[in-house]
Write a protein that holds these residues in place. Structure first.
Motif, short mmCIF file in Angstrom:
data_model
loop_
_atom_site.label_atom_id
_atom_site.label_comp_id
_atom_site.label_asym_id
_atom_site.label_seq_id
_atom_site.Cartn_x
_atom_site.Cartn_y
_atom_site.Cartn_z
N SER A 80 10.16 11.16 10.69
CA SER A 80 9.40 11.42 11.90
C SER A 80 10.32 11.46 13.12
CB SER A 80 8.32 10.35 12.08
OG SER A 80 7.58 10.58 13.26
N ALA A 81 11.25 10.51 13.22
CA ALA A 81 12.12 10.41 14.39
C ALA A 81 13.18 11.50 14.42
CB ALA A 81 12.77 9.03 14.42
N ASN A 82 13.81 11.77 13.28
CA ASN A 82 14.96 12.68 13.24
C ASN A 82 14.60 14.13 13.03
OD1 ASN A 82 16.72 10.46 13.53
ND2 ASN A 82 16.71 10.08 11.33
N LEU A 83 13.52 14.39 12.30
CA LEU A 83 13.17 15.78 11.98
C LEU A 83 11.85 16.23 12.61
CD1 LEU A 83 14.16 15.82 8.19
CD2 LEU A 83 15.49 16.65 10.14
N LYS A 84 11.15 15.29 13.26
CA LYS A 84 9.86 15.62 13.87
C LYS A 84 8.93 16.27 12.85
CE LYS A 84 11.31 14.25 17.94
NZ LYS A 84 12.63 13.75 17.54
N SER A 85 8.90 15.71 11.67
CA SER A 85 8.13 16.27 10.57
C SER A 85 7.20 15.22 9.98
CB SER A 85 9.07 16.78 9.47
OG SER A 85 8.35 17.16 8.31
N ASP A 86 6.06 15.69 9.43
CA ASP A 86 5.24 14.84 8.58
C ASP A 86 6.00 14.57 7.29
OD1 ASP A 86 3.27 15.14 10.50
OD2 ASP A 86 2.21 16.71 9.41
N SER A 87 5.56 13.58 6.53
CA SER A 87 6.23 13.22 5.28
C SER A 87 5.34 13.49 4.08
CB SER A 87 6.62 11.73 5.30
OG SER A 87 7.60 11.47 6.27
N LEU A 88 5.92 14.10 3.06
CA LEU A 88 5.25 14.32 1.79
C LEU A 88 5.60 13.16 0.88
CD1 LEU A 88 3.69 16.15 -0.24
CD2 LEU A 88 5.89 17.22 -0.78
N ILE A 89 4.59 12.46 0.40
CA ILE A 89 4.78 11.30 -0.47
C ILE A 89 4.31 11.68 -1.87
CG2 ILE A 89 4.38 8.83 -0.75
CD1 ILE A 89 5.49 9.67 2.02
N GLU A 90 5.21 11.60 -2.86
CA GLU A 90 4.90 12.02 -4.22
C GLU A 90 5.17 10.89 -5.20
OE1 GLU A 90 6.30 16.47 -4.83
OE2 GLU A 90 7.92 15.28 -3.96
N GLU A 91 4.49 10.93 -6.33
CA GLU A 91 4.88 10.09 -7.44
C GLU A 91 6.30 10.48 -7.85
OE1 GLU A 91 1.99 10.72 -10.49
OE2 GLU A 91 0.63 9.19 -9.69
N TYR A 92 7.17 9.52 -8.04
CA TYR A 92 8.55 9.79 -8.39
C TYR A 92 8.66 10.24 -9.85
CZ TYR A 92 13.52 9.07 -9.30
OH TYR A 92 14.84 9.23 -9.66
N LEU A 93 9.31 11.37 -10.05
CA LEU A 93 9.54 11.90 -11.39
C LEU A 93 10.96 11.52 -11.81
CD1 LEU A 93 8.06 15.47 -10.80
CD2 LEU A 93 6.91 13.53 -11.90
N PRO A 94 11.13 10.68 -12.84
CA PRO A 94 12.45 10.15 -13.17
C PRO A 94 13.27 11.01 -14.13
CG PRO A 94 10.80 9.08 -14.51
CD PRO A 94 10.06 10.03 -13.62
N GLY A 95 12.70 12.14 -14.59
CA GLY A 95 13.36 12.91 -15.63
C GLY A 95 14.39 13.91 -15.13
N ARG A 96 14.82 14.78 -16.04
CA ARG A 96 15.83 15.79 -15.74
C ARG A 96 15.30 16.82 -14.74
NH1 ARG A 96 16.67 17.63 -21.81
NH2 ARG A 96 18.12 19.14 -20.92
N GLU A 97 16.23 17.41 -13.97
CA GLU A 97 15.85 18.38 -12.95
C GLU A 97 16.40 19.77 -13.28
OE1 GLU A 97 15.88 18.90 -8.08
OE2 GLU A 97 15.95 16.92 -9.02
#
Length: 353
Positions: free
Chosen positions: A180-197
């Motif tokens: 919010s402070a540095n990018l003036k953006s809302d935040s997307l909060i997701e379930e963390y996916l721990p697998g391969r990308e």
């Protein structure tokens, strides 16, 4: 070799945050196209006058390196009355590379893209959005930790780092406050996916409706918490490991999801779809980039083209250009209505593996 009598304009901006194409990428694309076409020009578009000048020159094709310009320069990325480059060019009957406004709006708005993917019956991590400066309490978090936090409207890994994985409410609050402070953006909060990308390059064939679907696995260096996060520093330093996908089962699943997402977003011709596996090994959509980095030896798209089908840099650029020059009217013109409805489900199309 006799050059093709066409006028190509490569369009980017030097205003921070507006361009998806770096100067290095622009120079590399120019060098390729200048060998093939009689007139090639690299144009900077920072305002409406710059865009109008391109229309006056009436090129045969605009090679797109940006999505929009703000009507009010002081608002920049946050201007609600953006002038979308593709729509402006459509209104003046000028062809361009890649996707149109509808798809670019989805790409830029990550929550909207995820909702569109969900509405199409495709897998993406559960999520919600925290607005800038929104007051938070622990009981306001509807998902289970660990969670992944990133800006809702930035690309290139901007705002993503080792602090993007939160294991408790305090870490979540800290990262959201930083975005919010540095990018003036809302935040997307997701379930963390721990697998391969995986990063999947998608490129239409020149003489058919088929697509080359080209996955690569990306492995970021392990951070202080043992997580492997493809953040902005990793991407800009080009330090992630790139691995060919040889497991045919994984390859088929990843390719199928990527192409289905590509169609669900209404994209055309080319783009990149990022995917990560959950703890059970099931592929989930992360995000899309419909104007991916096109520097030789840098960025997932050129690497995937070379590693998957041995498509070299010049051939890749020439194919993207030819697809734009050969443009015919497509279903994309009707797509904006589908965005607002969000309940329209496009047919699932199988990837060629």
């Amino acid at each position: 070799m006799q050059k093709i009598n066409k006028h190509i304009e490569i369009v980017r901006s030097n205003t921070k945050g507006l361009s998806s194409m770096s100067q290095n990428s622009c120079d590399a694309i120019f060098a390729v196209l200048d060998k093939q076409y009689t007139t090639v020009r690299a144009s900077i578009v920072n305002n409406l006058s710059d865009l109008a000048a391109i229309v006056t020159r009436n090129p045969d094709l605009v090679f797109l390196g940006m999505e929009f310009i703000p009507q009010n320069p002081s608002l920049g990325l946050h201007d609600p009355n953006k002038i979308w480059i593709t729509t402006y060019l459509d209104e003046h009957d000028i062809t361009y590379t890649g996707s149109s406004q509808a798809s670019h709006e989805l790409e830029r708005n990550k929550p909207l893209a995820k909702q569109r993917v969900m509405s199409a019956g495709l897998k993406t991590a559960e999520f919600y959005v925290i607005k800038q400066n929104q007051a938070l309490a622990g009981h306001d978090v509807p998902l289970t930790f660990p969670l992944f936090i990133k800006p809702t409207n930035r690309g290139g890994g901007l705002g993503v780092d080792s602090n993007s994985v939160a294991y408790n409410f305090e870490q979540l609050l800290s990262k959201v406050s930083s975005i919010s402070a540095n990018l003036k953006s809302d935040s997307l909060i997701e379930e963390y996916l721990p697998g391969r990308e995986f990063s999947v390059a998608i490129l239409k064939e020149e003489h058919s409706a088929e697509f080359s679907v080209m996955p690569i696995e990306l492995v970021a260096p392990s951070d202080k918490n043992g997580d492997r996060i493809l953040g902005g520093k990793v991407k800009s330093s080009n330090t992630e490991q790139v691995i060919e996908v040889t497991d045919e089962v994984i390859k088929s699943k990843v390719n199928t999801l990527a192409l289905d997402v590509f169609y669900a977003l209404g994209a055309r011709d080319y783009g990149r779809i990022d995917i990560r596996l959950d703890k059970h090994g099931v592929p989930h959509f992360l995000e899309a980039n419909l104007i991916p980095s096109l520097i030789s030896g840098y960025g997932s798209f050129p690497k995937a083209c070379m590693l998957s089908i041995s498509l070299g840099y010049e051939s890749m650029i020439n194919r993207i250009t030819k697809l734009g020059l050969d443009r015919i009217p497509e279903y994309i013109e009707d797509f904006p209505e589908a965005i607002t409805g969000m309940g329209v489900i496009l047919p699932s199309l199988k990837a060629a593996v």
